[in-house]
Design a protein around this motif. Structure first.
Motif, PDB file in Angstrom:
ATOM      1  N   ARG A   1      -5.300  11.923   2.876  1.00  5.08           N
ATOM      2  CA  ARG A   1      -6.655  12.084   2.607  1.00  5.08           C
ATOM      3  C   ARG A   1      -8.062  12.970   2.367  1.00  5.08           C
ATOM      4  O   ARG A   1      -8.797  13.101   0.870  1.00  5.08           O
ATOM      5  CB  ARG A   1      -7.001  11.014   4.111  1.00  5.08           C
ATOM      6  N   HIS A   2      -7.341  14.377   1.845  1.00  5.61           N
ATOM      7  CA  HIS A   2      -7.546  14.937   1.464  1.00  5.61           C
ATOM      8  C   HIS A   2      -7.605  15.378  -0.289  1.00  5.61           C
ATOM      9  O   HIS A   2      -8.188  15.662  -1.055  1.00  5.61           O
ATOM     10  CB  HIS A   2      -7.377  16.852   2.172  1.00  5.61           C
TER      11      HIS A   2
ATOM     12  N   PRO B   1       0.608  10.866  -3.088  1.00 12.17           N
ATOM     13  CA  PRO B   1       0.979  10.475  -2.261  1.00 12.17           C
ATOM     14  C   PRO B   1       1.735  10.416  -1.328  1.00 12.17           C
ATOM     15  O   PRO B   1       2.304  12.043  -1.587  1.00 12.17           O
ATOM     16  CB  PRO B   1       2.108   9.201  -2.868  1.00 12.17           C
ATOM     17  N   ARG B   2       2.075  10.418   0.160  1.00 14.43           N
ATOM     18  CA  ARG B   2       2.745  10.969   1.042  1.00 14.43           C
ATOM     19  C   ARG B   2       4.308  10.487   1.773  1.00 14.43           C
ATOM     20  O   ARG B   2       4.762  11.154   2.362  1.00 14.43           O
ATOM     21  CB  ARG B   2       2.178  10.646   2.491  1.00 14.43           C
TER      22      ARG B   2
ATOM     23  N   VAL C   1       0.903  -1.360  -0.096  1.00 10.20           N
ATOM     24  CA  VAL C   1       0.174  -0.311   0.265  1.00 10.20           C
ATOM     25  C   VAL C   1       0.813   0.763  -0.166  1.00 10.20           C
ATOM     26  O   VAL C   1       2.027   1.210   0.392  1.00 10.20           O
ATOM     27  CB  VAL C   1      -0.728  -0.119   1.362  1.00 10.20           C
ATOM     28  N   ILE C   2       0.176   2.359  -0.774  1.00 11.04           N
ATOM     29  CA  ILE C   2       0.738   3.628  -1.176  1.00 11.04           C
ATOM     30  C   ILE C   2       0.292   4.361  -0.067  1.00 11.04           C
ATOM     31  O   ILE C   2      -1.120   4.857  -0.586  1.00 11.04           O
ATOM     32  CB  ILE C   2       1.296   4.019  -2.775  1.00 11.04           C
TER      33      ILE C   2
END
Length: 73
Positions: free
Chosen positions: A19-20, A24-25, A14-15
């Motif tokens: 959420r907004h 990618p973080r 999972v990448i």
């Protein structure tokens, strides 16, 4: 995940995304099918898209429950 797939079977990955804005973080999680793969991944340097990638291994309790695979992130 192509880069890390060459080391062994990836069971799950999972990448993480914001959420907004759904961008990618900059980190993710990989679960390999075999624990020995993790040692090899940790020992090597990884450059993806011109950037050095830092590998942290974490042996999570749920990875071993019911003989589940090794975790790496």
């Amino acid at each position: 995940m192509k880069h890390f797939g060459k080391y062994g079977e990836i069971v799950d990955s999972v990448i993480m995304k914001d959420r907004h804005i759904q961008q990618p973080r900059g980190f993710g999680f990989i679960i390999y099918g075999y624990p020995s793969v993790v040692d090899q991944v940790i020992e090597e340097n990884h450059i993806i898209n011109g950037k050095q990638v830092i590998i942290l291994a974490k042996f999570l309790k749920h990875c071993f429950k019911n003989l589940k695979p090794q975790c790496i992130y």
